[in-house]
Scaffold this active site. Sequence first.
Site, mmCIF file in Angstrom:
data_model
loop_
_atom_site.group_PDB
_atom_site.id
_atom_site.type_symbol
_atom_site.label_atom_id
_atom_site.label_comp_id
_atom_site.label_asym_id
_atom_site.label_seq_id
_atom_site.Cartn_x
_atom_site.Cartn_y
_atom_site.Cartn_z
ATOM 1 C CD GLU A 129 -18.673 -1.523 -14.158
ATOM 2 O OE1 GLU A 129 -19.660 -1.041 -13.557
ATOM 3 O OE2 GLU A 129 -17.705 -2.053 -13.578
ATOM 4 C CG ASP A 134 -2.089 0.945 1.091
ATOM 5 O OD1 ASP A 134 -3.225 0.462 1.049
ATOM 6 O OD2 ASP A 134 -1.861 2.173 1.010
ATOM 7 C CB SER A 169 -10.184 -2.148 -6.862
ATOM 8 O OG SER A 169 -9.374 -2.295 -8.022
ATOM 9 C CG ASP A 223 -17.373 -7.485 -9.127
ATOM 10 O OD1 ASP A 223 -18.330 -8.106 -9.642
ATOM 11 O OD2 ASP A 223 -17.499 -6.609 -8.255
ATOM 12 C CG HIS A 256 -19.404 -2.879 -10.194
ATOM 13 N ND1 HIS A 256 -18.931 -1.739 -10.780
ATOM 14 C CD2 HIS A 256 -19.068 -2.764 -8.870
ATOM 15 C CE1 HIS A 256 -18.343 -0.964 -9.885
ATOM 16 N NE2 HIS A 256 -18.406 -1.571 -8.711
ATOM 17 N N GLY A 307 -19.491 -7.114 -6.263
ATOM 18 C CA GLY A 307 -18.689 -7.385 -5.073
ATOM 19 C C GLY A 307 -19.427 -7.067 -3.787
ATOM 20 N N GLY A 308 -20.121 -5.945 -3.756
ATOM 21 C CA GLY A 308 -20.869 -5.561 -2.564
ATOM 22 C C GLY A 308 -22.350 -5.838 -2.662
#
Length: 410
Positions: free
Chosen positions: A270, A182, A240, A265, A293, A295-296
Amino acid sequence: MHAPDTAVPVAPRRALLLENIHADARTLLTEAGWEVETASDALEELELVERLRGVSLLGIRSTTQVTAKVLEQAPDLRAVGAFCIGTNQIDLFAAAGQGVAVFNAPYSNTRSVVELALAEIIALTRRLTVKDRLMHAGVWDKSAAGAHEVRGRRLGIIGYGNVGSQLSVVAEALGMSVFFYDTADKLALGNARRCGSLHEVLDIADVVTIHVDGRRGNTGLFGEAEFARMRRGSVFLNLSRGFVVDERSLRRHIESGHLAGAAVDVFAEEPKGRGQSFESELRGLENVILTPHVGGSTEEAQEDIGRFVAAKLRDYVLHGSTTLSVNLPPLATEEVPGTVRLAHLHHNVPGVLAAINRVLADAGVNIEGQQLATRGDLGYVVTDIAAAASDEVGRRLRELPETVRVRQLS
């Protein structure tokens, strides 16, 4: 700058929620007195401008773009809620300049993204996608060739924020060795090891997964050189942002056999809504998992996000609270019974607080309580007064050269 508010705000209590935001958001806002309109798809810029007329609260997810042009033409807009983690689809600087608060849900869907990443790591490492396709084609291919346990394998995490760090802990519980990189100085959790560079992670990892944020500086972070540097037979995940990865380079390294598989994802381009056509360089590749998309997108995460962000929007408009706003100074307001609240957003220069108080003193307005917070070029003052301010007080506050926006909250 927006058209000025009157001393007593007359902003309409109308909200527009786009992109299939969870019904709990609508319920919460309706109970708080808003008329709520919903739509399942994202809106293009011109249509969004049209639909925002008379709207004070806007809710979106990751696809709708809230540009400076949209914000300039939405004088009634008070706040925007991003019912997701990222806010790169919103011009935060322009929103702050118009006095529009922006809120998101930085934690609510973390677990859902982590679980999808783990499921995909296991599926790719066991080559379950290949086995599944052959079985549906009527082929019985009982073989261990190319299939591995995740226990003992090395996971490389690029981006050690909320998702990356939680994935680190859960992956280690499955017996994986975790390495991460990071740009910020992040504390390693458990037995994870911090690496000094992206390339150091790529030299080590059997699985590489991207969990960076949506800042434009991450555009093209992962391309030909990075894929070539990865270990032969390793797998790659991106949950991400689509613009982080060069899909054409990823395709070449899958087709050449250098990478054993991938899961993606998020995509640079898109579709705007469910059921629309999807195109990608990665379609049709063996042992590649493509998801839209999501993921959540679990019912648990979306329910939590719906409640969380809607509550932030409500509390900002009704009480002036900017806690966890991504673009305004953070201020946790407390209720002061029997008072009226003035919320003043301004350019952060010396003397503004004194000027505000001088306007109030000259009008004989008694201050019951006052809070101030600053962030960069902005300051935010919430003042509780004994009775509603007059139109003259509102006019004089708006005419202060530092003023961005003034609201009176009853």
